[in-house]
Design an enzyme around this catalytic site. Structure first.
Site, mmCIF file in Angstrom:
data_model
loop_
_atom_site.group_PDB
_atom_site.id
_atom_site.type_symbol
_atom_site.label_atom_id
_atom_site.label_comp_id
_atom_site.label_asym_id
_atom_site.label_seq_id
_atom_site.Cartn_x
_atom_site.Cartn_y
_atom_site.Cartn_z
ATOM 1 N N HIS A 9 5.057 -2.079 -6.745
ATOM 2 C CA HIS A 9 4.766 -0.975 -7.791
ATOM 3 C C HIS A 9 5.669 -0.318 -7.928
ATOM 4 O O HIS A 9 7.443 -0.548 -7.896
ATOM 5 C CB HIS A 9 4.447 -0.631 -5.771
ATOM 6 C CG HIS A 9 5.891 -0.481 -4.597
ATOM 7 N ND1 HIS A 9 6.109 -0.018 -4.457
ATOM 8 C CD2 HIS A 9 5.553 -1.772 -3.569
ATOM 9 C CE1 HIS A 9 7.095 -0.057 -3.554
ATOM 10 N NE2 HIS A 9 6.650 -1.477 -3.217
ATOM 11 N N GLY A 10 5.742 1.170 -8.551
ATOM 12 C CA GLY A 10 6.578 2.133 -8.645
ATOM 13 C C GLY A 10 7.308 2.493 -7.279
ATOM 14 O O GLY A 10 7.545 2.218 -6.266
ATOM 15 N N SER A 12 9.153 4.210 -4.763
ATOM 16 C CA SER A 12 8.044 5.142 -3.287
ATOM 17 C C SER A 12 9.038 5.444 -2.839
ATOM 18 O O SER A 12 10.469 5.864 -3.106
ATOM 19 C CB SER A 12 7.503 4.132 -2.226
ATOM 20 O OG SER A 12 8.396 3.409 -1.716
ATOM 21 N N ASN A 15 11.399 3.741 -0.762
ATOM 22 C CA ASN A 15 12.380 3.125 -1.953
ATOM 23 C C ASN A 15 14.147 4.037 -1.548
ATOM 24 O O ASN A 15 14.942 3.499 -1.852
ATOM 25 C CB ASN A 15 11.999 2.758 -2.883
ATOM 26 C CG ASN A 15 10.669 1.904 -3.078
ATOM 27 O OD1 ASN A 15 10.070 1.689 -3.659
ATOM 28 N ND2 ASN A 15 11.456 0.513 -2.483
ATOM 29 N N GLY A 22 7.224 -1.629 5.324
ATOM 30 C CA GLY A 22 6.374 -2.550 6.070
ATOM 31 C C GLY A 22 5.016 -1.975 5.399
ATOM 32 O O GLY A 22 4.774 -1.527 4.596
ATOM 33 N N ARG A 58 1.242 2.997 -2.120
ATOM 34 C CA ARG A 58 2.158 2.491 -3.499
ATOM 35 C C ARG A 58 1.876 1.611 -4.195
ATOM 36 O O ARG A 58 1.805 1.960 -5.425
ATOM 37 C CB ARG A 58 3.621 2.355 -2.839
ATOM 38 C CG ARG A 58 3.533 0.923 -1.677
ATOM 39 C CD ARG A 58 4.781 1.397 -1.057
ATOM 40 N NE ARG A 58 5.013 0.266 -0.057
ATOM 41 C CZ ARG A 58 4.809 0.087 1.295
ATOM 42 N NH1 ARG A 58 3.756 0.902 1.900
ATOM 43 N NH2 ARG A 58 4.637 -1.227 2.584
ATOM 44 N N GLU A 84 2.211 -5.274 1.956
ATOM 45 C CA GLU A 84 4.628 -5.889 2.364
ATOM 46 C C GLU A 84 4.399 -6.336 3.672
ATOM 47 O O GLU A 84 3.272 -5.910 4.779
ATOM 48 C CB GLU A 84 4.671 -4.537 2.574
ATOM 49 C CG GLU A 84 6.793 -5.058 2.682
ATOM 50 C CD GLU A 84 7.010 -5.714 1.748
ATOM 51 O OE1 GLU A 84 6.465 -6.980 1.860
ATOM 52 O OE2 GLU A 84 7.669 -5.394 1.355
ATOM 53 N N ARG A 111 16.035 -10.140 7.037
ATOM 54 C CA ARG A 111 14.913 -9.561 6.047
ATOM 55 C C ARG A 111 14.508 -10.927 4.701
ATOM 56 O O ARG A 111 13.732 -11.082 4.232
ATOM 57 C CB ARG A 111 16.376 -8.786 4.652
ATOM 58 C CG ARG A 111 15.976 -7.564 5.904
ATOM 59 C CD ARG A 111 16.729 -7.039 4.441
ATOM 60 N NE ARG A 111 16.108 -6.689 3.261
ATOM 61 C CZ ARG A 111 17.040 -6.247 2.175
ATOM 62 N NH1 ARG A 111 18.301 -6.414 2.228
ATOM 63 N NH2 ARG A 111 15.463 -5.638 1.057
ATOM 64 N N ARG A 112 15.579 -11.939 4.438
ATOM 65 C CA ARG A 112 15.443 -12.981 3.183
ATOM 66 C C ARG A 112 15.665 -14.097 3.878
ATOM 67 O O ARG A 112 15.890 -14.927 2.963
ATOM 68 C CB ARG A 112 17.039 -12.848 2.395
ATOM 69 C CG ARG A 112 16.517 -11.164 1.709
ATOM 70 C CD ARG A 112 15.431 -11.014 1.177
ATOM 71 N NE ARG A 112 15.429 -9.921 -0.012
ATOM 72 C CZ ARG A 112 15.693 -9.418 -1.413
ATOM 73 N NH1 ARG A 112 16.297 -10.910 -1.950
ATOM 74 N NH2 ARG A 112 15.143 -8.883 -1.502
ATOM 75 N N HIS A 154 4.029 -5.740 -3.229
ATOM 76 C CA HIS A 154 5.123 -5.841 -2.892
ATOM 77 C C HIS A 154 5.978 -6.688 -2.846
ATOM 78 O O HIS A 154 5.841 -8.126 -2.950
ATOM 79 C CB HIS A 154 4.934 -4.999 -1.258
ATOM 80 C CG HIS A 154 3.821 -4.228 -0.955
ATOM 81 N ND1 HIS A 154 4.209 -2.799 -0.792
ATOM 82 C CD2 HIS A 154 2.344 -4.832 -0.704
ATOM 83 C CE1 HIS A 154 2.614 -2.217 -1.014
ATOM 84 N NE2 HIS A 154 1.359 -3.377 -0.970
ATOM 85 N N ASN A 156 7.864 -8.123 -0.985
ATOM 86 C CA ASN A 156 8.267 -9.910 0.031
ATOM 87 C C ASN A 156 6.852 -10.720 -0.335
ATOM 88 O O ASN A 156 6.842 -11.215 -0.473
ATOM 89 C CB ASN A 156 8.334 -9.289 0.887
ATOM 90 C CG ASN A 156 9.580 -9.132 1.801
ATOM 91 O OD1 ASN A 156 10.615 -9.945 1.392
ATOM 92 N ND2 ASN A 156 9.713 -7.170 1.986
#
Length: 193
Positions: A9-10, A12, A15, A22, A58, A84, A111-112, A154, A156
């Protein structure tokens, strides 16, 4: 011919505020609307037969903008599997505040890394599993039939969908950077039948 385009998405409001969104249903910013239009311009000449989107506003808003500019007669299908990841205790927190409260190392792990789970939330591996039925029952049959599909979701959920689409390992897919509204044209690895 490109059969699959993945699009985050663009921008938000989350962001723009550096907030973990989430499952929070946050809208696009004016810049995010412009990003969605630019994504459609970048895809000019490609026409999806199918548009799939997360139902969160979003992503749904981005999908509607891009669809209207590329293929106005194609219906947007919303799939809850594309939402998300649930960020648990991190949802609604600014990233800096989350690092101050829980520690930078813990937040980075949550997160990752595929198995990092923020308290009350989902790991990337859980998102990967959540997407398995969508990949096999919704997306894969359309790709195998030669249809061109746009998926708007999203960061993730797209990372974990990439693992299904391209056969990437979860750790590798977890590290992929996916900018807002930048179309991805992954190589689709169709399973042998």
């Amino acid at each position: 011919m490109t059969r699959l385009v993945l699009l985050r998405h663009g921008e938000s409001t989350a962001n723009a505020g550096d907030v973990f969104a989430g499952h929070l249903d946050v809208p696009l910013t004016p810049a995010g609307v412009l990003e969605a239009r630019a994504a459609a311009a970048g895809l000019a000449g490609w026409c999806p037969d199918v548009v799939h989107a997360s139902p969160l506003v979003r992503a749904a808003g981005t999908a509607a903008i891009v669809r209207d500019l590329l293929a106005p007669d194609v219906e947007v299908e919303h799939h809850s599997a594309l939402v998300e990841r649930h960020y648990g205790v991190l949802q609604g927190l600014r990233r800096a505040d989350a690092r101050a409260r829980f520690g930078a190392e813990a937040v980075a792990c949550w997160r990752r890394t595929p198995d990092g789970v923020p308290p009350g939330g989902e790991s990337l591996a859980m998102v990967h599993e959540r997407l398995r039925p969508y990949w096999h029952e919704e997306l894969l049959p359309r790709l195998e039939s030669g249809r061109a599909v746009l998926v708007v979701a999203h960061g993730n959920s797209l990372r974990m969908l990439l693992a299904h689409v391209s056969g990437r390992q979860l750790r590798e897919a977890s590290a992929v950077e996916i900018p807002t509204a930048a179309p991805l044209r992954p190589e689709v690895r169709l399973p042998a039948r």
